[in-house]
Scaffold this active site. Sequence first.
Site, PDB file in Angstrom:
ATOM      1  N   HIS A   1      41.000  38.371  52.476  1.00 27.07           N
ATOM      2  CA  HIS A   1      39.704  38.233  51.794  1.00 27.07           C
ATOM      3  C   HIS A   1      38.582  37.957  52.802  1.00 27.07           C
ATOM      4  O   HIS A   1      37.755  37.053  52.606  1.00 27.07           O
ATOM      5  CB  HIS A   1      39.765  37.116  50.749  1.00 27.07           C
ATOM      6  CG  HIS A   1      38.748  37.285  49.650  1.00 27.07           C
ATOM      7  ND1 HIS A   1      38.961  36.865  48.365  1.00 27.07           N
ATOM      8  CD2 HIS A   1      37.504  37.834  49.655  1.00 27.07           C
ATOM      9  CE1 HIS A   1      37.892  37.132  47.622  1.00 27.07           C
ATOM     10  NE2 HIS A   1      36.995  37.727  48.384  1.00 27.07           N
TER      11      HIS A   1
ATOM     12  N   ALA B   1      37.033  44.336  45.896  1.00 34.27           N
ATOM     13  CA  ALA B   1      36.415  43.725  44.716  1.00 34.27           C
ATOM     14  C   ALA B   1      37.052  42.355  44.462  1.00 34.27           C
ATOM     15  O   ALA B   1      36.713  41.369  45.111  1.00 34.27           O
ATOM     16  CB  ALA B   1      36.576  44.652  43.514  1.00 34.27           C
ATOM     17  N   ARG B   2      37.972  42.301  43.541  1.00 34.42           N
ATOM     18  CA  ARG B   2      38.762  41.112  43.253  1.00 34.42           C
ATOM     19  C   ARG B   2      40.197  41.551  42.990  1.00 34.42           C
ATOM     20  O   ARG B   2      40.443  42.639  42.460  1.00 34.42           O
ATOM     21  CB  ARG B   2      38.216  40.351  42.031  1.00 34.42           C
ATOM     22  CG  ARG B   2      36.898  39.626  42.287  1.00 34.42           C
ATOM     23  CD  ARG B   2      37.067  38.461  43.241  1.00 34.42           C
ATOM     24  NE  ARG B   2      35.843  37.702  43.458  1.00 34.42           N
ATOM     25  CZ  ARG B   2      34.978  37.938  44.420  1.00 34.42           C
ATOM     26  NH1 ARG B   2      35.198  38.953  45.270  1.00 34.42           N
ATOM     27  NH2 ARG B   2      33.896  37.191  44.555  1.00 34.42           N
TER      28      ARG B   2
ATOM     29  N   GLU C   1      46.328  35.305  44.966  1.00 33.09           N
ATOM     30  CA  GLU C   1      45.640  35.121  46.244  1.00 33.09           C
ATOM     31  C   GLU C   1      45.562  33.626  46.561  1.00 33.09           C
ATOM     32  O   GLU C   1      45.105  32.860  45.709  1.00 33.09           O
ATOM     33  CB  GLU C   1      44.231  35.718  46.159  1.00 33.09           C
ATOM     34  CG  GLU C   1      43.493  35.755  47.485  1.00 33.09           C
ATOM     35  CD  GLU C   1      42.177  36.505  47.396  1.00 33.09           C
ATOM     36  OE1 GLU C   1      41.141  35.895  47.760  1.00 33.09           O
ATOM     37  OE2 GLU C   1      42.168  37.675  46.957  1.00 33.09           O
TER      38      GLU C   1
ATOM     39  N   ASP D   1      41.884  43.861  50.638  1.00 31.87           N
ATOM     40  CA  ASP D   1      41.277  42.644  51.173  1.00 31.87           C
ATOM     41  C   ASP D   1      41.387  41.507  50.163  1.00 31.87           C
ATOM     42  O   ASP D   1      41.163  40.358  50.505  1.00 31.87           O
ATOM     43  CB  ASP D   1      39.804  42.884  51.525  1.00 31.87           C
ATOM     44  CG  ASP D   1      39.194  41.686  52.240  1.00 31.87           C
ATOM     45  OD1 ASP D   1      39.787  41.249  53.259  1.00 31.87           O
ATOM     46  OD2 ASP D   1      38.154  41.170  51.785  1.00 31.87           O
TER      47      ASP D   1
END
Length: 315
Positions: A281, A232-233, A262, A257
């Site tokens: 990501h 997702a985030r 980030e 991911d």
Amino acid sequence: MSEPDVVVLRQKLHGQDGSDYAEVLRDRLPDREIGHPDTPAEQREQLRTARVATGFELDREAIAAAENLELFAGVYAGTGHLDLEAFEDHGVAVTNASGVHGPNIAEYVIGSLIAHARQFPTAWDNADRGVWQAQPVLELHGSTVAIVGLGAIGTAIAERLDAFGVDTVGVRYTPEKGGPTDEVYGFEDVHTAVAAADHLVLACPLTETTAELVDDELLTTMPTHGILVNIARGKVVETDALLESLQHGEIRAAALDVTDPEPLPSDHPLWDLDNVTITPHNAGNTPNYFDRCADLLIENLDRLDAGADLTNQVV
């Protein structure tokens, strides 16, 4: 070159050049003029007359100058980076690319669950060191996975888990709509959903409701054999709480991911954990990305010509 019907903007998408997308469209739309400008000046000129633009983003100034623009076809599922008000003010419809990531991200999730259930990361590390040592493993078959977010990606994940004999519970804003999972809960009942599951997959957008949804309380609700997968985030997970949970064996593993922060700094302690896999990501990366974007755009060009409602329209 004559004035283009569709302009593919000068933007790199998922590590691929926009010219590749333009070539896909030219192959599939031989009767339409597809533009892909080489310079900023060429882009401004092509946008001045084009009916459709496709790419990652378009700023307010460019929208105002694009006098004939009727549709901006976004190539990402999310639209939070777009000035939607500017598009609306200038009468430009906006569509997103929801659905193009279903197969590839679902495969990432399935692969991550299997890898951690079967202890592949530990096996790979042992292989590098020449160590012959068995590890306790889990089966996905007969387990239950909670999926937070039941959009196109969450649906694709649920469909593929079914083939593995996995039960699913879903969490969405409107549980009354039902969904592809065996049961559906609202966000107010997220603990109930997670308590009923072995593993947790995050496939939701980042909103006020989902920000730090996975905190120390929700991680406590997960079973100690549980695997967390986040596509997702990063900010959906409270990073410090996750780190502590993983360090103390309160959940089995995590596949991330996305992270918060980030990119994840090279000295972050998450990198050092044996029960964590981290990717930059790129779960959405696929060689079929532009073909799927083209499917949506071609359908919407026909709909635009017919004056019909557009697929994935957000403005």
